[in-house]
Structure formats: C-alpha cells, structure tokens
Scaffold this motif. Structure first.
Motif, mmCIF file in Angstrom:
data_model
loop_
_atom_site.group_PDB
_atom_site.id
_atom_site.type_symbol
_atom_site.label_atom_id
_atom_site.label_comp_id
_atom_site.label_asym_id
_atom_site.label_seq_id
_atom_site.Cartn_x
_atom_site.Cartn_y
_atom_site.Cartn_z
ATOM 1 N N GLU A 54 0.735 -1.246 -0.047
ATOM 2 C CA GLU A 54 0.229 -0.105 -0.067
ATOM 3 C C GLU A 54 0.963 1.263 0.211
ATOM 4 O O GLU A 54 1.858 1.332 0.646
ATOM 5 N N ARG A 132 -0.522 5.085 11.544
ATOM 6 C CA ARG A 132 -0.779 4.216 10.375
ATOM 7 C C ARG A 132 0.074 3.131 9.905
ATOM 8 O O ARG A 132 -0.373 2.233 9.421
ATOM 9 N N ARG A 136 -0.693 -0.804 9.551
ATOM 10 C CA ARG A 136 -0.215 -1.399 8.249
ATOM 11 C C ARG A 136 0.540 -2.646 8.576
ATOM 12 O O ARG A 136 0.663 -3.818 8.282
#
Length: 149
Positions: A54, A132, A136
C-alpha cells in the motif's frame, strides 16, 4: 529537364576519410577502452515482480485529516474556521481533503484559527502517520500468520 549525374568526390574527401581513420586510431591508442561490465541477465526480459504494498499516505492527506479532526472537536463549521484563518471555505475544504499542498503560511493561519501551535499540529500529524504505519505493519503480520497456519 536533364538529371545531374552524381559527381565523384574530389580528392579532399579521401583526405578527410584518412583523417577520420587517423583520429579513430589515435583515440584507441591514447584513450581508455570501454569494456562492458558483466551483468546478471535473467532468462526473460520481464522485470522482477515487486511485492505489492500500500502506498504511504501523503503529508497533505495526514495534515488534512488532522485539521478536520481538530475542527470537529471544536464543533465548528468550515466557514467559521476559514473566516478566522483568512482563507476561503473552499480552500480550507480542499486542504482538509488533501487536494491542496498548502504553504507554511496557510498552515500557520489555519492552526492559529484552531488555536494550536505549528509544533502541536505537526506533532499530531507525525503521530497519525506513525499510527498508520504501525497499523499497516500489524495487518501485514496478521496476514503472514494466517498464511502460515
């Protein structure tokens, strides 16, 4: 209309060819020879597949999320905060949605309107980005464990 026959090269052409040959020989004698280095050649010309991951969030996206969260915590409308910051509501909306790359002056104006310092705002954005990344990584570990089981 008569077609012109090609003329033979005058003598200076052959002299020029001799000069070019001399220059090439001179270069080979006095300059380094270029030797191609060996490289790993894969059997196929296709590039190696990269693991899909990502993309990292952009700073402007994280900043916009933080600004919106601060504005909502204060219970303010977009127009109220924009008016105090001296920017248009449309521009503030674009900042919050990560569509604008605001200047430091604009960020400072909006931070002032939300009654936070630039350091507090920046630290909050950095914390959000770290969270974040940690989320992840945790999802990646869970996926790996699930595949191993």
């Amino acid at each position: 209309m008569a077609h012109a026959t090609p003329r033979k090269c005058p003598t200076f052409c052959s002299e020029r060819n001799n000069v070019e040959r001399f220059a090439r020989a001179f270069y080979r004698e006095r300059m380094a020879e270029i030797i191609p280095l060996p490289t790993k050649m894969r059997p196929s010309r296709e590039p190696e597949p990269r693991p899909s991951r990502e993309p990292e969030p952009l700073w402007r996206d994280a900043l916009g999320d933080r600004l919106r969260r601060l504005r909502h915590e204060r219970g303010e409308r977009l127009a109220d905060t924009a008016d105090r910051a001296g920017v248009s509501p449309q521009y503030l909306s674009e900042m919050e949605r990560g569509l604008k790359e605001p200047s430091s002056e604009m960020i400072a104006a909006v931070a002032g309107a939300l009654e936070v310092t630039l350091i507090e705002l920046t630290a909050g954005v950095v914390d959000d980005l770290r969270t974040r990344v940690a989320e992840r990584a945790a999802v990646g570990c869970r996926t790996t464990f699930a595949l191993a089981a």
